[in-house]
Design a protein around this motif. Structure first.
Motif, PDB file in Angstrom:
ATOM      1  N   ILE A  43       0.832  -1.205   0.000  1.00 31.14           N
ATOM      2  CA  ILE A  43       0.000   0.000   0.000  1.00 31.14           C
ATOM      3  C   ILE A  43       0.866   1.254   0.000  1.00 31.14           C
ATOM      4  CG2 ILE A  43      -1.638   1.338   1.389  1.00 31.14           C
ATOM      5  CD1 ILE A  43      -2.864  -1.365   2.258  1.00 31.14           C
ATOM      6  N   ALA A  44       1.881   1.290   0.876  1.00 34.98           N
ATOM      7  CA  ALA A  44       2.706   2.495   1.019  1.00 34.98           C
ATOM      8  C   ALA A  44       3.662   2.685  -0.162  1.00 34.98           C
ATOM      9  CB  ALA A  44       3.496   2.423   2.321  1.00 34.98           C
ATOM     10  N   LYS A  45       4.238   1.611  -0.658  1.00 34.32           N
ATOM     11  CA  LYS A  45       5.234   1.645  -1.739  1.00 34.32           C
ATOM     12  C   LYS A  45       6.277   2.746  -1.506  1.00 34.32           C
ATOM     13  CE  LYS A  45       2.256  -0.268  -5.227  1.00 34.32           C
ATOM     14  NZ  LYS A  45       1.502  -0.065  -6.440  1.00 34.32           N
ATOM     15  N   PRO A  46       7.149   2.554  -0.503  1.00 38.53           N
ATOM     16  CA  PRO A  46       8.174   3.564  -0.233  1.00 38.53           C
ATOM     17  C   PRO A  46       9.008   3.854  -1.478  1.00 38.53           C
ATOM     18  CG  PRO A  46       8.174   1.863   1.463  1.00 38.53           C
ATOM     19  CD  PRO A  46       7.254   1.405   0.384  1.00 38.53           C
ATOM     20  N   GLU A  47       9.283   5.129  -1.690  1.00 40.55           N
ATOM     21  CA  GLU A  47       9.952   5.589  -2.907  1.00 40.55           C
ATOM     22  C   GLU A  47      11.317   4.927  -3.111  1.00 40.55           C
ATOM     23  OE1 GLU A  47       9.689   7.602  -6.388  1.00 40.55           O
ATOM     24  OE2 GLU A  47       8.187   7.623  -4.804  1.00 40.55           O
ATOM     25  N   PHE A  48      12.103   4.785  -2.031  1.00 40.25           N
ATOM     26  CA  PHE A  48      13.440   4.218  -2.178  1.00 40.25           C
ATOM     27  C   PHE A  48      13.386   2.733  -2.527  1.00 40.25           C
ATOM     28  CE2 PHE A  48      12.360   3.516   2.215  1.00 40.25           C
ATOM     29  CZ  PHE A  48      12.940   2.298   2.537  1.00 40.25           C
ATOM     30  N   LEU A  49      12.303   2.041  -2.202  1.00 37.50           N
ATOM     31  CA  LEU A  49      12.178   0.633  -2.567  1.00 37.50           C
ATOM     32  C   LEU A  49      11.641   0.438  -3.976  1.00 37.50           C
ATOM     33  CD1 LEU A  49      10.743  -0.891   0.734  1.00 37.50           C
ATOM     34  CD2 LEU A  49      13.078  -1.010  -0.117  1.00 37.50           C
ATOM     35  N   VAL A  50      10.937   1.460  -4.496  1.00 33.50           N
ATOM     36  CA  VAL A  50      10.359   1.366  -5.834  1.00 33.50           C
ATOM     37  C   VAL A  50      11.356   1.838  -6.891  1.00 33.50           C
ATOM     38  CG1 VAL A  50       8.485   2.181  -7.307  1.00 33.50           C
ATOM     39  CG2 VAL A  50       8.026   1.599  -4.935  1.00 33.50           C
ATOM     40  N   GLN A  51      12.203   2.803  -6.556  1.00 35.62           N
ATOM     41  CA  GLN A  51      13.134   3.370  -7.531  1.00 35.62           C
ATOM     42  C   GLN A  51      14.360   2.496  -7.768  1.00 35.62           C
ATOM     43  OE1 GLN A  51      12.503   5.931  -9.421  1.00 35.62           O
ATOM     44  NE2 GLN A  51      10.520   6.219  -8.420  1.00 35.62           N
ATOM     45  N   GLY A  52      14.913   1.928  -6.698  1.00 39.63           N
ATOM     46  CA  GLY A  52      16.141   1.151  -6.835  1.00 39.63           C
ATOM     47  C   GLY A  52      15.878  -0.227  -7.415  1.00 39.63           C
ATOM     48  N   LYS A  53      16.906  -0.774  -8.089  1.00 36.20           N
ATOM     49  CA  LYS A  53      16.788  -2.105  -8.689  1.00 36.20           C
ATOM     50  C   LYS A  53      18.006  -2.941  -8.347  1.00 36.20           C
ATOM     51  CE  LYS A  53      13.853  -1.242 -12.642  1.00 36.20           C
ATOM     52  NZ  LYS A  53      13.671  -1.469 -14.077  1.00 36.20           N
ATOM     53  N   PHE A  54      17.774  -4.244  -8.281  1.00 40.09           N
ATOM     54  CA  PHE A  54      18.840  -5.217  -8.093  1.00 40.09           C
ATOM     55  C   PHE A  54      18.493  -6.433  -8.947  1.00 40.09           C
ATOM     56  CE2 PHE A  54      20.595  -8.901  -5.760  1.00 40.09           C
ATOM     57  CZ  PHE A  54      21.942  -8.583  -5.879  1.00 40.09           C
ATOM     58  N   LEU A  55      19.374  -6.798  -9.873  1.00 34.30           N
ATOM     59  CA  LEU A  55      19.142  -7.913 -10.790  1.00 34.30           C
ATOM     60  C   LEU A  55      17.799  -7.789 -11.510  1.00 34.30           C
ATOM     61  CD1 LEU A  55      20.475 -10.945  -8.735  1.00 34.30           C
ATOM     62  CD2 LEU A  55      21.633  -9.717 -10.559  1.00 34.30           C
ATOM     63  N   ALA A  56      17.534  -6.638 -12.060  1.00 29.66           N
ATOM     64  CA  ALA A  56      16.358  -6.349 -12.900  1.00 29.66           C
ATOM     65  C   ALA A  56      15.038  -6.345 -12.145  1.00 29.66           C
ATOM     66  CB  ALA A  56      16.279  -7.314 -14.080  1.00 29.66           C
ATOM     67  N   LEU A  57      15.066  -6.441 -10.817  1.00 29.92           N
ATOM     68  CA  LEU A  57      13.835  -6.349 -10.025  1.00 29.92           C
ATOM     69  C   LEU A  57      13.962  -5.202  -9.033  1.00 29.92           C
ATOM     70  CD1 LEU A  57      12.813  -9.985  -9.027  1.00 29.92           C
ATOM     71  CD2 LEU A  57      11.620  -8.446 -10.550  1.00 29.92           C
ATOM     72  N   LYS A  58      12.860  -4.530  -8.785  1.00 26.43           N
ATOM     73  CA  LYS A  58      12.853  -3.466  -7.783  1.00 26.43           C
ATOM     74  C   LYS A  58      13.059  -4.077  -6.402  1.00 26.43           C
ATOM     75  CE  LYS A  58       9.760  -0.741 -10.565  1.00 26.43           C
ATOM     76  NZ  LYS A  58       8.441  -0.181 -10.750  1.00 26.43           N
ATOM     77  N   TYR A  59      13.626  -3.274  -5.503  1.00 29.74           N
ATOM     78  CA  TYR A  59      13.859  -3.749  -4.143  1.00 29.74           C
ATOM     79  C   TYR A  59      12.571  -4.237  -3.496  1.00 29.74           C
ATOM     80  CZ  TYR A  59      18.434  -1.484  -4.472  1.00 29.74           C
ATOM     81  OH  TYR A  59      19.689  -1.117  -4.857  1.00 29.74           O
ATOM     82  N   LEU A  60      11.482  -3.559  -3.746  1.00 33.58           N
ATOM     83  CA  LEU A  60      10.191  -3.937  -3.161  1.00 33.58           C
ATOM     84  C   LEU A  60       9.789  -5.339  -3.621  1.00 33.58           C
ATOM     85  CD1 LEU A  60       7.873  -2.991  -1.362  1.00 33.58           C
ATOM     86  CD2 LEU A  60       6.781  -2.053  -3.393  1.00 33.58           C
ATOM     87  N   ASN A  61      10.019  -5.661  -4.882  1.00 28.57           N
ATOM     88  CA  ASN A  61       9.698  -7.001  -5.373  1.00 28.57           C
ATOM     89  C   ASN A  61      10.566  -8.063  -4.715  1.00 28.57           C
ATOM     90  OD1 ASN A  61       7.773  -5.901  -7.011  1.00 28.57           O
ATOM     91  ND2 ASN A  61       9.018  -5.955  -8.850  1.00 28.57           N
TER      92      ASN A  61
END
Length: 128
Positions: A43-61
Motif C-alpha cells: 500500500i505504502a510503496k516507499p519511494e526508495f524501494l520502488v526506484q532502486g533495482k537489483f538484478l532487474a527487479l525493484k527492491y520492493l519485489n
C-alpha cells in the motif's frame, strides 16, 4: 500406536511453546505479521524501494519474494510437520523446491527483460 513428540520451538529454538496449540497460534501470528508487513509495503510503496533495482527487479519485489519464501517455509516446516520427518525426505522436498524457485525466477527475469526490451525498442525484424 505411540506418537512422536513434536518440536515446540521456532526461530531455531529461540522461541519455545508449551503445547502444540500454543505453537500453532505462535506460527499463525508470525505469518500474520509477515502478511501485514507485505500488505503495508504494497500500500505504502516507499519511494526508495520502488526506484532502486537489483538484478532487474525493484527492491520492493525482492522483499515480497523473500517474505513469501519465509511464509512458505514456516507453513511447510510447522503446519505440514516437515520438521518431524527424516532428513532424507526433508532434503528431497527442500532441494527440489529451491531448484524450482531458482528456475522460475530465472525464467521470469529472462522473459520479462526480453518483453521489456521489445516494448522499449519496438518490434525488431530479423533479416537473414
Amino acid at each position: 500406536m505411540a506418537h512422536a513428540e513434536h518440536n515446540l520451538a521456532i526461530f531455531r529454538g529461540r522461541l519455545k511453546f508449551k503445547s502444540n496449540i500454543q505453537k500453532i497460534w505462535g506460527v499463525f501470528i508470525l505469518l500474520s505479521i509477515i502478511t501485514m508487513v507485505e500488505v503495508g509495503l504494497g500500500i505504502a510503496k516507499p519511494e526508495f524501494l520502488v526506484q532502486g533495482k537489483f538484478l532487474a527487479l525493484k527492491y520492493l519485489n525482492w522483499i515480497f519474494l523473500i517474505l513469501t519464501i519465509v511464509k512458505a517455509y514456516y507453513i511447510t516446516w510447522d503446519f505440514m510437520h516437515m520438521r518431524d520427518e527424516k532428513s532424507g525426505l526433508r532434503r528431497a522436498v527442500v532441494w527440489t523446491t529451491i531448484f524450482l524457485i531458482i528456475y522460475l525466477l530465472f525464467i521470469i527475469l529472462v522473459e520479462g527483460d526480453y518483453i521489456f526490451n521489445i516494448y522499449k525498442e519496438g518490434f525488431i525484424k530479423f533479416n537473414f
